[in-house]
Each structure stands twice: as C-alpha cells, then as structure tokens.
Design a protein around this motif. Structure first.
Motif, PDB file in Angstrom:
ATOM      1  N   UNK A 150      21.799  22.341  65.240  1.00 44.83           N
ATOM      2  CA  UNK A 150      20.947  22.611  64.139  1.00 44.83           C
ATOM      3  C   UNK A 150      21.683  23.242  62.864  1.00 44.83           C
ATOM      4  N   UNK A 151      22.520  24.193  63.098  1.00 44.50           N
ATOM      5  CA  UNK A 151      23.398  24.973  61.992  1.00 44.50           C
ATOM      6  C   UNK A 151      24.386  24.025  61.302  1.00 44.50           C
ATOM      7  N   UNK A 152      24.940  23.191  61.936  1.00 46.89           N
ATOM      8  CA  UNK A 152      25.918  22.305  61.158  1.00 46.89           C
ATOM      9  C   UNK A 152      25.714  21.132  61.046  1.00 46.89           C
ATOM     10  N   UNK A 153      24.664  20.606  61.744  1.00 44.11           N
ATOM     11  CA  UNK A 153      24.335  18.916  61.485  1.00 44.11           C
ATOM     12  C   UNK A 153      23.672  18.691  60.153  1.00 44.11           C
ATOM     13  N   UNK A 154      22.883  19.691  59.458  1.00 42.61           N
ATOM     14  CA  UNK A 154      22.485  19.462  57.948  1.00 42.61           C
ATOM     15  C   UNK A 154      23.776  19.139  57.070  1.00 42.61           C
ATOM     16  N   UNK A 155      24.999  19.756  57.214  1.00 42.08           N
ATOM     17  CA  UNK A 155      25.972  19.669  56.290  1.00 42.08           C
ATOM     18  C   UNK A 155      26.450  18.179  56.648  1.00 42.08           C
ATOM     19  N   UNK A 156      26.723  17.507  57.828  1.00 40.66           N
ATOM     20  CA  UNK A 156      27.198  16.111  58.034  1.00 40.66           C
ATOM     21  C   UNK A 156      26.076  15.320  57.648  1.00 40.66           C
ATOM     22  N   UNK A 157      24.942  15.280  57.609  1.00 38.69           N
ATOM     23  CA  UNK A 157      23.912  14.653  57.293  1.00 38.69           C
ATOM     24  C   UNK A 157      23.904  14.287  55.691  1.00 38.69           C
ATOM     25  N   UNK A 158      24.182  15.704  55.030  1.00 39.94           N
ATOM     26  CA  UNK A 158      24.089  15.661  53.534  1.00 39.94           C
ATOM     27  C   UNK A 158      25.680  14.807  53.140  1.00 39.94           C
ATOM     28  N   UNK A 159      26.432  15.027  53.702  1.00 41.01           N
ATOM     29  CA  UNK A 159      28.032  14.253  53.417  1.00 41.01           C
ATOM     30  C   UNK A 159      27.519  12.960  53.547  1.00 41.01           C
ATOM     31  N   UNK A 160      26.847  12.196  54.608  1.00 39.23           N
ATOM     32  CA  UNK A 160      26.636  11.003  54.660  1.00 39.23           C
ATOM     33  C   UNK A 160      25.515  10.603  53.624  1.00 39.23           C
ATOM     34  N   UNK A 161      24.660  11.190  53.281  1.00 30.78           N
ATOM     35  CA  UNK A 161      23.740  10.957  52.254  1.00 30.78           C
ATOM     36  C   UNK A 161      24.358  10.857  50.866  1.00 30.78           C
ATOM     37  N   UNK A 172      32.374  12.856  48.162  1.00 29.98           N
ATOM     38  CA  UNK A 172      31.239  13.549  48.945  1.00 29.98           C
ATOM     39  C   UNK A 172      32.147  14.659  49.711  1.00 29.98           C
ATOM     40  N   UNK A 173      33.433  14.627  49.717  1.00 29.78           N
ATOM     41  CA  UNK A 173      34.214  15.803  50.220  1.00 29.78           C
ATOM     42  C   UNK A 173      34.274  16.983  49.156  1.00 29.78           C
ATOM     43  N   UNK A 174      34.276  16.615  47.847  1.00 31.70           N
ATOM     44  CA  UNK A 174      34.123  17.629  46.960  1.00 31.70           C
ATOM     45  C   UNK A 174      32.705  18.143  46.706  1.00 31.70           C
ATOM     46  N   UNK A 175      31.646  17.149  47.048  1.00 32.07           N
ATOM     47  CA  UNK A 175      30.356  17.900  47.063  1.00 32.07           C
ATOM     48  C   UNK A 175      30.069  18.776  48.224  1.00 32.07           C
ATOM     49  N   UNK A 176      30.924  18.788  49.519  1.00 33.94           N
ATOM     50  CA  UNK A 176      30.536  19.560  50.535  1.00 33.94           C
ATOM     51  C   UNK A 176      31.250  20.884  49.962  1.00 33.94           C
ATOM     52  N   UNK A 177      32.433  20.903  49.369  1.00 24.78           N
ATOM     53  CA  UNK A 177      33.025  22.118  49.197  1.00 24.78           C
ATOM     54  C   UNK A 177      32.263  22.832  48.250  1.00 24.78           C
ATOM     55  N   UNK A 181      30.679  25.082  50.583  1.00 21.39           N
ATOM     56  CA  UNK A 181      31.772  25.722  50.935  1.00 21.39           C
ATOM     57  C   UNK A 181      32.566  25.269  52.047  1.00 21.39           C
ATOM     58  N   UNK A 182      32.308  24.178  52.366  1.00 20.05           N
ATOM     59  CA  UNK A 182      32.667  23.325  53.709  1.00 20.05           C
ATOM     60  C   UNK A 182      34.091  22.503  53.360  1.00 20.05           C
ATOM     61  N   UNK A 183      35.064  22.976  53.485  1.00 20.31           N
ATOM     62  CA  UNK A 183      36.408  22.151  52.867  1.00 20.31           C
ATOM     63  C   UNK A 183      37.078  21.371  53.969  1.00 20.31           C
ATOM     64  N   UNK A 184      36.741  19.987  53.583  1.00 18.60           N
ATOM     65  CA  UNK A 184      37.477  19.191  54.575  1.00 18.60           C
ATOM     66  C   UNK A 184      38.677  18.144  53.958  1.00 18.60           C
TER      67      UNK A 184
END
Length: 437
Positions: A150-161, A172-177, A181-184
């Motif tokens: 539950x702590x990290x899944x919202x980040x993945x869901x927001x990436x997909x959205x 989407x990668x820039x959006x996460x960063x 502040x999740x840099x992938x």
C-alpha cells in the motif's frame, strides 16, 4: 542381436521424446514418467533374456543420485549389456581412462543438482507460487503469492494512469520523478508497462503466464489499452513518441523522403515563438523549404475530418461490437474454449477424489489448462474495444480537434494516422494522410 531403449521423462520439466529419435531398429522401448517402474521391469526382463544393447539419452536417467546411476550401470554391464548414451560420450564396452570417467560422473552430478533445482521451481509453478527473486515494485511477498504494497502501489498506479492519459512513456517517467521523486529509467518504465504482475498474472522463466494469481494494480481493460499504446508508439522514433507536438514523428516529405521535425523559431526580446516543420536530412539542392506547423496542423484536421469516415466505411470487417460479443470471424471458439477449460479445472478435484488422477498429475493438468486460458485471454485482449465507425463519426467534427490540447491531439492523431506525406508542387504544397487501417 537384441536392442532395447530406456526413456525417463520428468513430467515437471519435459515432454516425452519422439520414439524415432534413435536411428536404430529397436526391439522394445521402456518408458517411465516420474517414477521408474519400467526400469525395474527392464532389469527383470534382462535377467530372463539379456539384451545386447541398451540405448539411453543420458546416464542420469537411470537414477536421481550418482550412486543409483553407478549401481545400475554396474548391474547392466554384469549382465553383458552394452550401455550407449546417445547424448553423452559413453559406451560401456569402451574402456575409459579414470580421468575421463571421473569428468563424466562430475557432469552427471552437476546435471542432477540442476535438475533438482528446476524441479523445485516447477513444483512452485504447479502451486502457482511466485518465482524466486525480489517482488516487483508495488508488491511484497505474502503466503505463496504477491500482496499489494500500500505504500508503493499508488506510485505504480499513477504511472499507469499518466501513460493511459497521454500515451508517453518518457512523459510518465518524468511525471514520477516530479511528483513522487521516484526516479526510474525509461527501460524500467517499459518493463512496468509490460510486466504481467501488475495485471494480476504471474510470469515464469519459461515464458508461461498464469492469470489471476493475485490482486492486480490495473484492470484488464487498462492492460489492453497499454498494450495497444505500446504497439502504436513502436512505429515512432523514441523521442517522437513523447514529443509535445501532435504532429511529431508523423510528417514526411514526399519529395526528398526525409522525415520532418518540429523546429521552434523565436525573435530577440520577444516571447512569441513560431513553429515550423523542416526536413531532417534533405539531400536536394536547394533543400526543401520548411512549412508552418500551424498550416500543416490545420490542413491535417481538415483532411482527417473529411477522409477518416470514408476510410473507415471502406474497411471490410464486421461490426466491432459484434466481434467483442461473438468473436465469430477472428476467434470463432475462443470464449467457448475458455469456458470448456474452466469446466475441466472444476472437475479436477472430483477426479482426484475418485482416484482417476493422482494429485501431482492433476496439478500438472491444471497448470497447462491455466496457461492455455491465459494465452487465449491475451489474444482476446488485442481485439478492438470500441466501434470504430462510431468513433470515426465523432472525431470528424473540426471543433473536436480544436478543443483539444496538443498532447491530447497527439494521442488521437496516432490512433488513426500512420503517416502524413507532404506533396510539394512548385511553391505550393498539399498533404496526403495514410491511415493505420
């Protein structure tokens, strides 16, 4: 001369080989699946009537331990049987140096160790347990399956959205960063988009997928849309796929066959900028001149509104909604096959109780059925989700395109357009749109 064959097949790891692989005329084939009952029968028969030759693929098929293999080779040779391993350099009639024989025994020991590891992984697959290794980001390991973190899944869901909204992997990668502040890397982002785990499925090293093994982060409909966007973007250059301008990566000069890129021009001390489309590598002299981006955009919208409904009307395919409901043309029995396999899965516990199947065989059968169901569901997901004709009518209104932002317009252009050719005539130009279908 009597020639016999022994084949051992581990049902967890392999399928039975073709009986014609030996290239010899054999008198009898002894074949075991999982257990070595036929091997015992071979020894009983050879005590009554010894054979001249025993053909075997590899020596480790004679036992699960190096001691068992050695003892059985000794028993066979004591009965005067020449053992020939077709996939190893071994013939019992040939005297081997001790070093060469030691190397062969070490090879058998390594193979048996590898087989035990693969058997463990295969049993985990039959139990539909996750493969070894760290759980993907957004999940953690639970009791025999993945559990949503539950702590990290919202980040993945927001990436997909974000990807579903704009169709841009790099965006989407820039959006996460920016937001988390999740840099992938872009490569990691692509792995996320294609990872079956986020769809509720489990993928194994043998490329087989089992559906609905745990809670998913995205729905089946969203997963199908992601796959469609990835296929669409694969036709474009990586940077064009995420470019801010809607015509990026679509326009090509018909005269010099060079792709055209968007160029910005600004004037000193002024905030206004002008956009042009120019050829990236024009071989002609003088070079093909640049054209105003806004002029090509306006002409593209006008042409799409006029030609798209006609192009869709000329396609020879059944109604898309009918495809989704009946699949009568492209997949006449896909839904029926899935339903039939689901019925077989439900009958397996009854077959175990009545003694028709043992537990291990039933698990193998269930695993194969689940992989087949997953393959059929993946094919069904590639079918168009909407009625293309009704969509074409909706987007043939000029105001629809004018009300969109450039990013939104980019999304819709790539849904229908494969390429835009600029046809030059002296100082004038026209364009021709090549649709995807």
């Amino acid at each position: 001369m009597k020639i016999i064959v022994y084949i051992y097949t581990d049902p967890l790891l392999e399928t039975s080989p073709d009986e014609a692989i030996w290239g010899w005329e054999v008198d009898r084939i002894y074949q075991d699946f999982g257990k070595r009952n036929q091997l015992q029968q071979l020894f009983i028969d050879c005590q009554q009537e010894p054979a001249n030759y025993l053909l075997i693929r590899r020596l480790e098929e004679l036992g699960d331990k190096i001691g068992e293999v050695s003892d059985r080779i000794t028993q066979l040779e004591a009965m005067g049987i020449i053992v020939i391993a077709t996939e190893q350099a071994y013939t019992s009639a040939t005297a081997k140096p001790s070093i060469e024989l030691l190397d062969l025994l070490q090879e058998i020991q390594r193979e048996q160790r590898s087989r035990r590891i693969r058997q463990g992984h295969a049993r985990n697959r039959l139990e539909v347990s996750p493969p070894p290794g760290k759980a993907p980001y957004g999940y953690r390991r639970g009791k025999g399956k993945y559990i949503i973190d539950r702590s990290t899944s919202p980040v993945v869901k927001d990436f997909f959205d974000n990807f579903l909204l704009y169709g841009s992997l790099r965006g989407s990668v820039r959006y996460l960063a920016k937001k988390y502040n999740k840099k992938i890397s872009v490569t990691t982002g692509r792995r996320w988009l294609t990872n079956p785990v986020y769809r509720g499925d489990t993928a194994y090293q043998n490329s087989e997928i089992i559906s609905d093994t745990h809670a998913s982060i995205i729905s089946r409909e969203e997963a199908a849309q992601v796959d469609r966007l990835l296929r669409r973007n694969s036709r474009l250059a990586p940077r064009s796929a995420s470019a801010a301008h809607s015509l990026a990566g679509l326009v090509k000069c018909n005269q010099c066959q060079s792709p055209m890129t968007v160029t910005r021009v600004t004037q000193r001390y002024q905030h206004q900028e002008y956009l042009y489309l120019r050829c990236t590598d024009c071989p002609q002299s003088p070079k093909c001149r640049a054209i105003s981006y806004q002029e090509i955009l306006a002409k593209t919208i006008e042409t799409v509104c006029h030609e798209l409904p006609q192009a869709v009307a000329g396609i020879n395919f059944p109604h898309m909604d009918a495809i989704n409901n009946s699949l009568s043309d492209r997949m006449p029995t896909a839904i029926e096959v899935i339903a039939r396999q689901q019925e077989i899965l439900e009958q397996l516990p009854i077959l175990i109780e009545t003694g028709v199947l043992d537990t291990e065989t039933a698990k193998i059968r269930a695993y194969k059925l689940r992989t087949q169901i997953s393959q059929l569901q993946a094919k069904l997901a590639t079918l168009p989700p909407v009625n293309l004709r009704s969509v074409a009518q909706a987007v043939s209104i000029p105001q629809f395109w004018l009300d969109l932002s450039e990013v939104e317009r980019r999304f819709y252009f790539r849904e229908f357009i494969r390429q835009i050719d600029i046809i030059r005539q002296n100082n004038a130009w026209d364009l021709q749109i090549i649709f995807i279908f």
